[in-house]
Write an enzyme that holds these catalytic residues in place. Sequence first.
Site, mmCIF file in Angstrom:
data_model
loop_
_atom_site.group_PDB
_atom_site.id
_atom_site.type_symbol
_atom_site.label_atom_id
_atom_site.label_comp_id
_atom_site.label_asym_id
_atom_site.label_seq_id
_atom_site.Cartn_x
_atom_site.Cartn_y
_atom_site.Cartn_z
ATOM 1 N N ARG A 199 1.212 -1.408 -0.057
ATOM 2 C CA ARG A 199 0.745 0.098 -0.001
ATOM 3 C C ARG A 199 1.028 0.804 -0.311
ATOM 4 O O ARG A 199 0.444 2.043 -0.323
ATOM 5 C CB ARG A 199 -0.581 0.461 1.245
ATOM 6 N N LYS A 215 -20.660 -16.102 1.360
ATOM 7 C CA LYS A 215 -21.911 -16.006 0.986
ATOM 8 C C LYS A 215 -22.640 -15.565 -0.215
ATOM 9 O O LYS A 215 -21.917 -14.770 -0.650
ATOM 10 C CB LYS A 215 -22.565 -16.044 2.346
ATOM 11 N N GLY A 226 -9.965 -9.593 -1.340
ATOM 12 C CA GLY A 226 -8.309 -10.497 -0.229
ATOM 13 C C GLY A 226 -8.126 -11.663 -0.731
ATOM 14 O O GLY A 226 -6.372 -11.078 -1.405
ATOM 15 N N GLY A 244 -13.164 -3.841 -0.181
ATOM 16 C CA GLY A 244 -15.596 -3.854 -0.292
ATOM 17 C C GLY A 244 -15.795 -2.693 -0.696
ATOM 18 O O GLY A 244 -15.908 -2.362 -1.713
HETATM 19 P P1 AMP Z 1 -15.817 -13.348 0.793
HETATM 20 O O1 AMP Z 1 -15.161 -12.660 1.790
HETATM 21 O O2 AMP Z 1 -17.068 -13.047 0.585
HETATM 22 O O3 AMP Z 1 -14.605 -13.260 -0.388
HETATM 23 O O4 AMP Z 1 -15.574 -14.710 1.085
HETATM 24 C C1 AMP Z 1 -14.053 -15.179 1.454
HETATM 25 C C2 AMP Z 1 -13.540 -16.536 2.395
HETATM 26 O O5 AMP Z 1 -15.340 -17.028 1.667
HETATM 27 C C3 AMP Z 1 -12.426 -17.437 2.551
HETATM 28 O O6 AMP Z 1 -12.542 -17.071 3.936
HETATM 29 C C4 AMP Z 1 -13.040 -19.038 2.118
HETATM 30 O O7 AMP Z 1 -12.367 -19.523 3.246
HETATM 31 C C5 AMP Z 1 -14.094 -18.724 2.473
HETATM 32 N N1 AMP Z 1 -14.490 -19.942 1.574
HETATM 33 C C6 AMP Z 1 -14.566 -19.970 0.026
HETATM 34 N N2 AMP Z 1 -15.698 -21.045 -0.248
HETATM 35 C C7 AMP Z 1 -15.435 -21.746 0.652
HETATM 36 C C8 AMP Z 1 -16.765 -22.983 1.360
HETATM 37 N N3 AMP Z 1 -17.167 -23.764 0.505
HETATM 38 N N4 AMP Z 1 -17.148 -22.783 2.713
HETATM 39 C C9 AMP Z 1 -16.958 -22.658 3.760
HETATM 40 N N5 AMP Z 1 -16.205 -21.245 3.233
HETATM 41 C C10 AMP Z 1 -15.852 -21.295 2.090
#
Ligand code: AMP
Length: 432
Positions: free
Chosen positions: A38, A235, A388, A411
């Site tokens: 950064r 999610k 990230g 974000g």
């Molecule tokens: P995001 O911040 O929404 O991009 O989500 C990232 C997070 O999703 C990471 O910490 C991953 O470990 C988690 N993740 C990705 N695939 C899975 C999965 N199949 N089951 C549980 N967590 C997951």
Amino acid sequence: MTYNKKTVEDIDVKGKKVLVRCDFNVPMKDGVITDTKRIVGALPTIRYLVDNGAAVILCSHMGRPHNVLDAELKLSKKDKKKIDELPEAEREAASAAALEKAKDDITKLSLKPVAEKLTELLGKPVEMAKDVVGPDAKAKAAALKFGDVLLLENVRFHAEEEKNDPEFAKELASMAEIYVNDAFGTAHRAHASTAGVADYLPAVCGYLINKEITIMGGALENPKRPFVAILGGAKVSDKIGVINNLIDKVDMLIIGGGMAYTFFKAFGKDVGTSICEYDKLDLARELVEKARAKGVAFLLPVDNVVGREYREDTPYMRIYSDSIPDGWMGLDIGKTTQELFSKSVIGAGTVVWNGPMGVSEWENFSAGTEAVAEAVANSGAISIVGGGDSVAAVAKLGFSDKMTHVSTGGGASLEFLEGLELPGIACLEDKE
Ligand code: AMP
């Protein structure tokens, strides 16, 4: 959202005091900066201003400090109120503990190590102010020579920063004649130093923000086709806005990661103990229907790597199916899916990727994310990576330079992809 904002090159900075909001929220361990990305990212704007005769006043946040006022040890009104509400016998101890925490934060979350690193990287001394809008900052800003650089203390030492308090913004602005925002990572926040100051000064963007809005904005508004989006992460609920916005723009949408299992369930597949949002099944069906109606190809995993538990060393196996047996959870996409997703980006004109294909922090479940990183890097398409975990996978494999753009904001880049207005950019002056 398209932005056409003035940059540092569109304003006369010679002989002017310029306040620059950077994102120096760097990872630290025991007082040592562990990743300087950064800081390096902010150098082009700082160098331009120095080389063009401006006196450069830098500011940034770092972490989430306890609520303290200035770099002096005074508790904020909020903390005082909380302490006053306690029974009398507990007040003294609570007050001492709050002050101790504040003192600790001031040491740990000071930007002093950043000033030292900047001094090294710029090859010229960067002076550090002891406060943000206090007497030390004001005296140093007033005495600052053209071509010299000053760094103010952590703006979040003031609770007023995150409240976008107009008086605080005015105080910050009073030290300068021009405001430059170059902190893309906080551009989705309307804080005093990211947006409020623009009410008091001519405001333009630095090179970093300009690159983000030019490349990401260009991809969204006028993409080279076929336009493929790959979305992953835990999610569906976190990415609804992005999926909705991208369905209107892309030719193909690829979904991996934990959120794929909500789509599996929505279409009657078994998901075992995989992460699944049972209250979002209707929404998942609606999104697939919307894609179908618009003629957007919608790809989900066809095989998976499953584990017994959500644990790094859990026993795991590959299953050649998009149905997951009882007692197992999907933790990564399988080999066939890796190949399917990788082939899908060959020949693409633009690829936007945000979110991992599995629990990529864990070695046994990182192969899917790494395969996608490699495929996007070698696709020959305009490639834009954000988030990230995806950015970390790209960096780990040494592919950062092969991507057209690696976004510096998690974000902020998600909100950009959602088509939302970012207050830290909207507040800047438009090009004529
Ligand atoms: P995001 O911040 O929404 O991009 O989500 C990232 C997070 O999703 C990471 O910490 C991953 O470990 C988690 N993740 C990705 N695939 C899975 C999965 N199949 N089951 C549980 N967590 C997951």
